[in-house]
Design a protein around this motif. Structure first.
Motif, PDB file in Angstrom:
ATOM      1  N   TYR A 107       0.862  -1.166   0.000  1.00  0.00           N
ATOM      2  CA  TYR A 107       0.000   0.000   0.000  1.00  0.00           C
ATOM      3  C   TYR A 107       0.909   1.229   0.000  1.00  0.00           C
ATOM      4  O   TYR A 107       1.614   1.482   0.968  1.00  0.00           O
ATOM      5  N   LEU A 108       0.897   1.984  -1.097  1.00  0.00           N
ATOM      6  CA  LEU A 108       1.747   3.163  -1.219  1.00  0.00           C
ATOM      7  C   LEU A 108       0.983   4.402  -0.756  1.00  0.00           C
ATOM      8  O   LEU A 108      -0.111   4.694  -1.254  1.00  0.00           O
ATOM      9  N   ALA A 109       1.547   5.141   0.194  1.00  0.00           N
ATOM     10  CA  ALA A 109       0.970   6.385   0.693  1.00  0.00           C
ATOM     11  C   ALA A 109       2.030   7.478   0.593  1.00  0.00           C
ATOM     12  O   ALA A 109       3.218   7.207   0.799  1.00  0.00           O
ATOM     13  N   ARG A 126       4.519  10.005   5.623  1.00  0.00           N
ATOM     14  CA  ARG A 126       4.720   9.099   6.751  1.00  0.00           C
ATOM     15  C   ARG A 126       3.511   9.113   7.687  1.00  0.00           C
ATOM     16  O   ARG A 126       3.182   8.084   8.296  1.00  0.00           O
ATOM     17  N   VAL A 149       1.020   6.857   6.121  1.00  0.00           N
ATOM     18  CA  VAL A 149       1.518   5.488   6.278  1.00  0.00           C
ATOM     19  C   VAL A 149       1.173   4.957   7.663  1.00  0.00           C
ATOM     20  O   VAL A 149       0.671   3.834   7.816  1.00  0.00           O
ATOM     21  N   GLU A 201      -1.403   1.880   8.403  1.00  0.00           N
ATOM     22  CA  GLU A 201      -0.882   0.712   9.126  1.00  0.00           C
ATOM     23  C   GLU A 201      -1.732   0.419  10.356  1.00  0.00           C
ATOM     24  O   GLU A 201      -2.095  -0.740  10.609  1.00  0.00           O
ATOM     25  N   SER A 231       5.347  -1.200   8.160  1.00  0.00           N
ATOM     26  CA  SER A 231       5.625   0.018   7.404  1.00  0.00           C
ATOM     27  C   SER A 231       7.111   0.192   7.151  1.00  0.00           C
ATOM     28  O   SER A 231       7.552   1.261   6.723  1.00  0.00           O
ATOM     29  N   VAL A 237       3.020  -1.240   4.130  1.00  0.00           N
ATOM     30  CA  VAL A 237       2.520   0.118   3.933  1.00  0.00           C
ATOM     31  C   VAL A 237       3.737   1.029   3.839  1.00  0.00           C
ATOM     32  O   VAL A 237       4.443   1.232   4.836  1.00  0.00           O
ATOM     33  N   LEU A 238       3.975   1.575   2.659  1.00  0.00           N
ATOM     34  CA  LEU A 238       5.234   2.267   2.391  1.00  0.00           C
ATOM     35  C   LEU A 238       5.001   3.575   1.654  1.00  0.00           C
ATOM     36  O   LEU A 238       3.978   3.754   0.992  1.00  0.00           O
ATOM     37  N   THR A 239       5.976   4.468   1.761  1.00  0.00           N
ATOM     38  CA  THR A 239       6.057   5.592   0.820  1.00  0.00           C
ATOM     39  C   THR A 239       6.762   5.086  -0.433  1.00  0.00           C
ATOM     40  O   THR A 239       7.369   4.004  -0.437  1.00  0.00           O
ATOM     41  N   ARG A 244      10.426   4.378   0.281  1.00  0.00           N
ATOM     42  CA  ARG A 244      10.688   3.132   0.992  1.00  0.00           C
ATOM     43  C   ARG A 244      10.524   1.926   0.076  1.00  0.00           C
ATOM     44  O   ARG A 244      11.255   0.938   0.205  1.00  0.00           O
TER      45      ARG A 244
END
Length: 411
Positions: free
Chosen positions: A196-198, A201, A204, A208, A225, A245-247, A250
């Motif tokens: 899941y790209l957000a 932070r 994220v 999460e 994350s 769950v990452l940027t 990341r």
């Protein structure tokens, strides 16, 4: 006169003054430290007439008419002292498939619990039928959840497509639904790893936490994350399924660490419209391309706020991939625009007015404790909107405004 003509007349002429006054009263009720120009009585509204008109407007699929119906329903619940009127407002909200607003109104004391129990038999049967029609089954848990039209359409069709683009207004429940769907996909299908790209932070951390709450302990699905290669490798080696769950940055770190073995089965891109940003948009685009190259069968979902062309995000889908875009312009929260104008030579006194279509509605004057600084941002909300969707003002003016407040702009 056709139904559409009647709805147009109601919004354009028949209810114009009433809608203006409803707007003014609902906004004034949300602002502290306000000296209104007059002491109008909200009880003077002809609620039976307004609620009947609202039920007519609720049958439309046009945003302007639905927004008027939502304003009538919200005003009936928040302004009236009559329990019968409040219950009728809740019935109107259910006609708009806005079940979340009914729950919030009950939680915040605007509605007495068990609205259905106070309805007549005919209305109770109709309400139950509507709830059944507007519910979806979560296959992995066997649980039914109530949804709005956009959420139902997405859920019922999403499994048929490889690349999806979902666009709807803020607070329409996009993220909530996609998280439910994501968990259901991981539990019900052969997918081992989802990302899941957000963009931030903060988002994220929020996503999460929501996923951990949905899954709880003992689910057999790990949520993280952090771009940890071990979780990726274990998931594909038959270990616990994983949701990362990452940027986008990341995700690049993770892909670089893993190299050619990097593989994602399901990718969700939140705030997907940011792919057009000058700098981070390039990183986001590259992250999506890397995931697609590593797995041409990747299932990809874009989530974005109300946009005119969500299908443009599907332009890079692999050849032969089934694609679809899901849009909605249906309002789920009220949006009020407030103009703030300083009283001449009195920097602590500000005249507030609400903009409603072509009308400017005087709200009153606020007195500040000190001269205000510049505003950081504008935002929208309603008395029934979740607090998490609310923005903020600069620190000097914020103490005078409640958490749920309309948009504020300065002239």
């Amino acid at each position: 006169m056709s139904l559409n003509d009647l709805q147009g007349w109601l919004v354009g002429e028949g209810l114009r003054e009433d809608l203006d006054q409803l707007t003014r009263h609902t906004v004034v009720a949300e602002l502290d430290n306000l000296m209104p120009p007059t002491e109008d009585d909200a009880a003077s509204f002809d609620w039976p007439r307004l609620l009947l008109a609202g039920s007519v407007l609720a049958r439309s699929d046009q945003r302007t008419y639905l927004d008027a119906a939502l304003r009538i329903a919200t005003a009936a619940i928040t302004l009236s002292d009559s329990e019968a009127v409040k219950d009728s407002g809740a019935v109107l909200l259910s006609k708009l498939s806005n079940f979340r607003a009914i729950s919030l109104a009950t939680e915040r004391g605007f509605l007495t619990a068990d609205v259905e129990g106070r309805l007549g038999m005919a209305l109770r049967i109709e309400a139950q039928r509507r709830q059944m029609d507007q519910s979806i089954l979560v296959q992995s848990s066997g649980r039914w959840i109530q949804v709005n039209d956009f959420q139902q359409r997405f859920w019922s069709q999403a499994d048929n497509y490889q690349w999806l683009s979902a666009s709807a207004p803020t607070a329409s429940g996009k993220t909530f639904l996609v998280l439910q769907w994501l968990v259901d996909q991981i539990r019900s299908n052969e997918m081992r790893l989802a990302v899941y790209l957000a963009p931030t932070r903060a988002l994220v951390a929020e996503i999460e936490a929501n996923l951990v709450s949905l899954l709880r302990t003992g689910s057999g699905i790990e949520v993280s994350s952090l771009p940890i290669q071990e979780k990726h490798d274990k998931a594909h080696a038959g270990g616990p399924h994983a949701i990362l769950v990452l940027t986008q940055e990341r995700m690049h770190l993770l892909a670089n660490a893993i190299g050619g073995a990097f593989k994602v089965d399901l990718l969700v891109v939140d705030e997907a419209h940011k792919i057009g940003d000058n700098q981070r948009g390039v990183i986001l685009q590259d992250a999506i391309e890397r995931a697609t190259r590593s797995n041409p069968a990747l299932k990809l979902v874009f989530i974005s706020p109300a946009t005119q062309n969500p299908q443009e995000l599907l332009a890079d889908a692999p050849e032969g991939a089934h694609t679809a875009s899901f849009e909605s312009d249906v309002p789920t929260v009220l949006q009020n625009v407030i103009l703030a104008e300083q009283v001449p030579r009195k920097p602590k006194l500000w005249k507030l007015s609400a903009r409603q279509h072509a009308s400017i509605l005087p709200l009153g004057v606020v007195q500040l404790g000190s001269s205000p600084g510049s505003l950081k941002k504008s935002w929208h909300s309603s008395p029934l909107q979740p607090e998490s969707a609310v923005g903020h003002l600069s620190t000097r003016i914020a103490p005078l405004i409640p958490k749920t407040s309309p948009i504020l702009s300065v002239s």
